[in-house]
Design a protein around this motif. Structure first.
Motif, PDB file in Angstrom:
ATOM      1  N   LEU A 135     -17.241  45.352 -45.463  1.00 41.78           N
ATOM      2  CA  LEU A 135     -16.188  44.628 -46.073  1.00 41.78           C
ATOM      3  C   LEU A 135     -14.776  45.662 -46.326  1.00 41.78           C
ATOM      4  O   LEU A 135     -13.948  45.160 -46.490  1.00 41.78           O
ATOM      5  CB  LEU A 135     -16.766  44.308 -47.728  1.00 41.78           C
ATOM      6  N   PHE A 136     -15.256  46.913 -46.398  1.00 40.36           N
ATOM      7  CA  PHE A 136     -14.079  47.700 -46.546  1.00 40.36           C
ATOM      8  C   PHE A 136     -14.301  49.078 -46.086  1.00 40.36           C
ATOM      9  O   PHE A 136     -15.279  49.536 -45.885  1.00 40.36           O
ATOM     10  CB  PHE A 136     -13.877  48.020 -48.114  1.00 40.36           C
ATOM     11  N   GLU A 137     -13.133  49.425 -45.087  1.00 42.61           N
ATOM     12  CA  GLU A 137     -13.425  50.615 -44.477  1.00 42.61           C
ATOM     13  C   GLU A 137     -11.947  51.150 -44.306  1.00 42.61           C
ATOM     14  O   GLU A 137     -10.779  50.860 -44.309  1.00 42.61           O
ATOM     15  CB  GLU A 137     -13.609  50.279 -42.746  1.00 42.61           C
ATOM     16  N   LEU A 138     -12.039  52.794 -44.930  1.00 50.57           N
ATOM     17  CA  LEU A 138     -11.107  53.348 -44.984  1.00 50.57           C
ATOM     18  C   LEU A 138     -11.299  54.855 -44.093  1.00 50.57           C
ATOM     19  O   LEU A 138     -12.255  55.345 -44.628  1.00 50.57           O
ATOM     20  CB  LEU A 138     -10.733  53.656 -46.312  1.00 50.57           C
ATOM     21  N   SER A 139     -10.064  55.275 -43.418  1.00 53.96           N
ATOM     22  CA  SER A 139     -10.386  56.525 -42.628  1.00 53.96           C
ATOM     23  C   SER A 139      -9.327  57.335 -42.995  1.00 53.96           C
ATOM     24  O   SER A 139      -8.206  57.162 -43.060  1.00 53.96           O
ATOM     25  CB  SER A 139     -10.424  56.153 -41.068  1.00 53.96           C
ATOM     26  N   GLY A 140      -9.623  58.566 -43.357  1.00 52.33           N
ATOM     27  CA  GLY A 140      -9.066  59.715 -43.876  1.00 52.33           C
ATOM     28  C   GLY A 140      -7.993  59.898 -42.613  1.00 52.33           C
ATOM     29  O   GLY A 140      -8.479  60.071 -41.396  1.00 52.33           O
ATOM     30  N   ALA A 141      -6.792  60.534 -42.950  1.00 48.11           N
ATOM     31  CA  ALA A 141      -5.754  61.054 -41.799  1.00 48.11           C
ATOM     32  C   ALA A 141      -5.625  62.370 -41.973  1.00 48.11           C
ATOM     33  O   ALA A 141      -5.573  63.109 -42.841  1.00 48.11           O
ATOM     34  CB  ALA A 141      -4.514  60.334 -42.068  1.00 48.11           C
ATOM     35  N   ASP A 142      -5.787  63.045 -40.694  1.00 51.25           N
ATOM     36  CA  ASP A 142      -5.776  64.744 -40.822  1.00 51.25           C
ATOM     37  C   ASP A 142      -4.571  65.038 -41.291  1.00 51.25           C
ATOM     38  O   ASP A 142      -3.478  64.502 -40.876  1.00 51.25           O
ATOM     39  CB  ASP A 142      -5.969  65.073 -39.339  1.00 51.25           C
ATOM     40  N   TRP A 154     -10.631  51.666 -58.956  1.00 47.14           N
ATOM     41  CA  TRP A 154     -10.827  50.762 -59.685  1.00 47.14           C
ATOM     42  C   TRP A 154     -10.620  49.449 -59.087  1.00 47.14           C
ATOM     43  O   TRP A 154     -11.078  48.647 -59.167  1.00 47.14           O
ATOM     44  CB  TRP A 154      -9.891  51.041 -61.094  1.00 47.14           C
ATOM     45  N   THR A 155      -9.313  49.547 -58.205  1.00 49.51           N
ATOM     46  CA  THR A 155      -9.074  48.569 -57.342  1.00 49.51           C
ATOM     47  C   THR A 155     -10.496  48.113 -56.408  1.00 49.51           C
ATOM     48  O   THR A 155     -10.363  46.830 -56.569  1.00 49.51           O
ATOM     49  CB  THR A 155      -7.580  48.661 -56.446  1.00 49.51           C
ATOM     50  N   LEU A 156     -10.939  48.949 -55.998  1.00 52.47           N
ATOM     51  CA  LEU A 156     -11.877  48.580 -55.067  1.00 52.47           C
ATOM     52  C   LEU A 156     -13.207  48.261 -55.749  1.00 52.47           C
ATOM     53  O   LEU A 156     -13.829  47.068 -55.421  1.00 52.47           O
ATOM     54  CB  LEU A 156     -12.420  50.214 -54.348  1.00 52.47           C
ATOM     55  N   GLN A 157     -13.191  48.513 -56.925  1.00 54.95           N
ATOM     56  CA  GLN A 157     -14.224  48.093 -57.725  1.00 54.95           C
ATOM     57  C   GLN A 157     -14.188  46.776 -58.318  1.00 54.95           C
ATOM     58  O   GLN A 157     -15.141  45.936 -58.171  1.00 54.95           O
ATOM     59  CB  GLN A 157     -14.436  48.747 -59.060  1.00 54.95           C
ATOM     60  N   GLU A 158     -13.015  46.291 -58.542  1.00 53.69           N
ATOM     61  CA  GLU A 158     -12.647  44.841 -58.916  1.00 53.69           C
ATOM     62  C   GLU A 158     -12.696  43.811 -57.685  1.00 53.69           C
ATOM     63  O   GLU A 158     -13.220  42.742 -57.803  1.00 53.69           O
ATOM     64  CB  GLU A 158     -11.148  44.821 -59.370  1.00 53.69           C
ATOM     65  N   PHE A 159     -12.387  44.604 -56.506  1.00 50.50           N
ATOM     66  CA  PHE A 159     -12.626  43.668 -55.263  1.00 50.50           C
ATOM     67  C   PHE A 159     -14.238  43.387 -54.907  1.00 50.50           C
ATOM     68  O   PHE A 159     -14.666  42.277 -54.582  1.00 50.50           O
ATOM     69  CB  PHE A 159     -11.753  44.444 -54.167  1.00 50.50           C
ATOM     70  N   LEU A 160     -15.207  44.524 -55.033  1.00 51.15           N
ATOM     71  CA  LEU A 160     -16.376  44.467 -54.779  1.00 51.15           C
ATOM     72  C   LEU A 160     -17.269  43.662 -55.822  1.00 51.15           C
ATOM     73  O   LEU A 160     -18.305  43.080 -55.447  1.00 51.15           O
ATOM     74  CB  LEU A 160     -16.769  45.665 -54.553  1.00 51.15           C
ATOM     75  N   ALA A 161     -16.739  43.831 -57.117  1.00 50.33           N
ATOM     76  CA  ALA A 161     -17.733  43.145 -58.064  1.00 50.33           C
ATOM     77  C   ALA A 161     -18.338  41.749 -57.913  1.00 50.33           C
ATOM     78  O   ALA A 161     -19.312  41.725 -58.153  1.00 50.33           O
ATOM     79  CB  ALA A 161     -16.968  43.462 -59.507  1.00 50.33           C
ATOM     80  N   ALA A 221     -23.157  44.294 -49.175  1.00 47.50           N
ATOM     81  CA  ALA A 221     -21.685  44.567 -48.866  1.00 47.50           C
ATOM     82  C   ALA A 221     -21.897  46.059 -48.560  1.00 47.50           C
ATOM     83  O   ALA A 221     -22.462  47.055 -49.093  1.00 47.50           O
ATOM     84  CB  ALA A 221     -20.715  44.554 -50.168  1.00 47.50           C
ATOM     85  N   VAL A 222     -21.082  46.355 -47.430  1.00 45.21           N
ATOM     86  CA  VAL A 222     -20.962  47.888 -47.072  1.00 45.21           C
ATOM     87  C   VAL A 222     -19.718  48.446 -47.038  1.00 45.21           C
ATOM     88  O   VAL A 222     -18.493  47.723 -46.770  1.00 45.21           O
ATOM     89  CB  VAL A 222     -21.489  48.046 -45.474  1.00 45.21           C
ATOM     90  N   VAL A 223     -19.619  49.391 -47.731  1.00 47.35           N
ATOM     91  CA  VAL A 223     -18.064  50.087 -48.019  1.00 47.35           C
ATOM     92  C   VAL A 223     -18.072  51.403 -47.058  1.00 47.35           C
ATOM     93  O   VAL A 223     -19.107  52.252 -47.112  1.00 47.35           O
ATOM     94  CB  VAL A 223     -17.590  50.496 -49.438  1.00 47.35           C
ATOM     95  N   PHE A 224     -17.421  51.768 -46.047  1.00 51.01           N
ATOM     96  CA  PHE A 224     -17.298  52.751 -45.297  1.00 51.01           C
ATOM     97  C   PHE A 224     -15.895  53.600 -45.383  1.00 51.01           C
ATOM     98  O   PHE A 224     -15.001  53.184 -45.124  1.00 51.01           O
ATOM     99  CB  PHE A 224     -17.462  52.254 -43.581  1.00 51.01           C
TER     100      PHE A 224
END
Length: 477
Positions: free
Chosen positions: A49-56, A92-99, A107-110
């Motif tokens: 459901l949500f994926e975030l990749s760090g930027a070098d 907190w935004t992510l938690q509100e989205f997932l709750a 649900a998978v968060v990556f």
């Protein structure tokens, strides 16, 4: 999306985590280009459901802007949401989205390239720890996966975390390069049809790294492939070495110095020998350095026969590193045909023997299956005897079996059936006698020859060799 090749054990772990009735925090460690991201996206594509990749080397502001874009995508919005001011607000935004979602389904968060998200003084790690401890760890349907190539950071800050994430991981997966079996499957899926000798030759040069194997072209021989990737003007693997280590380790020069020393020592080195040769300090920092190299799959530790783990022998086990240091670095020869010329030189024989031994050590399970002892309790080890006077001996792989037998494995690479001549037969008998005498073992010794095309039977091999293992056995799943 391309089909997932191999990775059956890892995919099973991830699938079981998805089906579990408990929240899961899963860490995946592995070197650059080994396929961590592809594994997650392939296994969890329906639940991701949500994926975030760090930027070098990005600032906290840039990382938070990427978070807002990822959140906008997860919400199905045409535009990103307003970027949060800090990571506490972001989670907190992510938690509100997932709750509301995790109340109804899995649900998978990556979080990909997790270490890059935690830029200095960003507060990312503490905010993530608070998010997991205060909310995520209570959501049975939530599965959070964190992934990173920077081995030193992942081990220190996730696996061995002393703060909010201490003992919070529910699963840890160490993703290693493809086996020979998986490599063959992968190449066939790309329409690349090579015989096993050619695949083995390629594997000896670049290992089972999916990203490297993608570069192999149809209708290209192993020699042509190695020429193009390593020796052509813009060969993609010609300049990979420094980038590889510096992307993984904070103080990469120390790691590179260790692999350089091991590259020149096929018999391996003890911890104390590495410390002396590389000018390292004897203490926790060296232990951590060696652990990072082992976890990333660059080196392997083998406990010598009759010794304990404190006396382990370390060997270079990364095929790409060995090949690069042996043939590419400081090489004046470039261009088409370079590898054909180099493979006719004496250095090729020493490299091929060393590389083949390393591959066999990674496929010990296959060797045991071929010997019919997969059901027998077996301890794998190496052994060496280096007296100040008299003859020494070395065994790179012995299988100490509970059925009162020790299988002594000799691994030899050749382009045809291997022939034991009189001199080598004498050397093998002396090696067995020295081991029997020095180890004081009462067990029977079985000599096993592991070769590419098998052993040519002659007067020297009859009565000496008890078992044979061929290249084909190493390709069996």
């Amino acid at each position: 999306m391309e089909a997932l090749i191999g990775r059956t054990v890892e995919a099973k772990i991830l699938s079981e985590a998805l089906e579990s009735d408990s929240p899961e925090l899963i860490a995946i460690l592995g070197r650059r280009r080994v396929g961590k991201t592809f594994l997650i996206r392939s296994t969890y594509r329906k639940q991701l459901l949500f994926e975030l990749s760090g930027a070098d080397d990005a600032s906290m502001g840039e990382q938070l802007l990427n978070f807002s874009k990822a959140m906008g995508s997860a919400l199905g919005l045409p535009m990103p949401i307003a970027a949060p001011r800090n990571w506490t607000e972001a989670f907190w935004t992510l938690q509100e989205f997932l709750a509301p979602i995790v109340k109804k389904k899995k649900a998978v968060v990556f979080f990909d390239e997790f270490p890059w998200l935690s830029s200095r003084k960003s507060g990312f790690l503490s905010a993530f720890g608070h998010f997991w401890n205060q909310w995520g760890s209570q959501q049975a349907n939530l599965k959070v996966v964190i992934c990173g190539s920077a081995a030193s950071w992942m081990i220190k800050n996730v696996v061995n975390n002393k703060g909010g994430l201490h003992n919070r991981l529910t699963k840890k997966i160490r993703l290693l390069p493809f086996t020979l079996y998986e490599t063959e499957l992968f190449l066939k899926s790309k329409g690349v049809n090579l015989d096993r000798y050619q695949i083995l030759t390629i594997y000896m040069a670049m290992g089972g790294i999916p990203h490297y194997l993608k570069e192999i072209k149809r209708g290209e021989s192993a020699a042509q492939c190695i020429d193009r990737l390593f020796f052509a003007k813009d060969g993609s693997l010609a300049n990979e070495f420094p980038n590889l280590y510096r992307s993984l380790f904070e103080h990469a020069d120390r790691h590179i110095s260790v692999v350089r020393e091991l590259a020149g020592r096929p018999s391996g080195m003890t911890r104390e020998e590495i410390i002396t040769a590389c000018g390292l300090q004897s203490g926790g920092s060296t232990t951590t350095l060696l652990q990072e190299l082992v976890e990333s799959g660059f080196i392997s530790a083998y406990v010598p026969f009759g010794k304990n783990a404190n006396e382990s022998i370390y060997k270079l086990s990364d095929e790409y590193t060995l090949f690069y240091l042996k043939f590419v670095e400081n090489s004046r020869a470039k261009g088409s045909g370079t590898w054909l010329k180099k493979s006719a030189m004496p250095t090729w024989r020493s490299w091929s023997g060393y590389a083949f031994e390393g591959i066999c050590l990674k496929h010990v399970k296959n060797i045991k299956d071929a010997l019919g002892i997969s059901g027998v309790y077996t301890e794998e080890s190496a052994w060496r005897h280096a007296p100040k006077t008299g003859k020494g001996a070395q065994i790179d792989l012995l299988l100490n079996r509970s059925d009162m037998v020790i299988s002594i494995c000799e691994m030899k690479f050749s382009s045809s059936e291997f022939v034991i001549d009189k001199a080598y037969a004498t050397e093998l008998r002396e090696k067995l006698n020295i081991f029997k005498s020095e180890s004081k073992t009462k067990k029977s010794l079985f000599l096993v020859m592991v070769n590419t095309y098998g052993l040519k039977s002659n007067i020297n091999s009859i009565g000496l060799v008890q078992n044979e293992v061929t290249m084909d056995h190493l390709f069996i799943p």
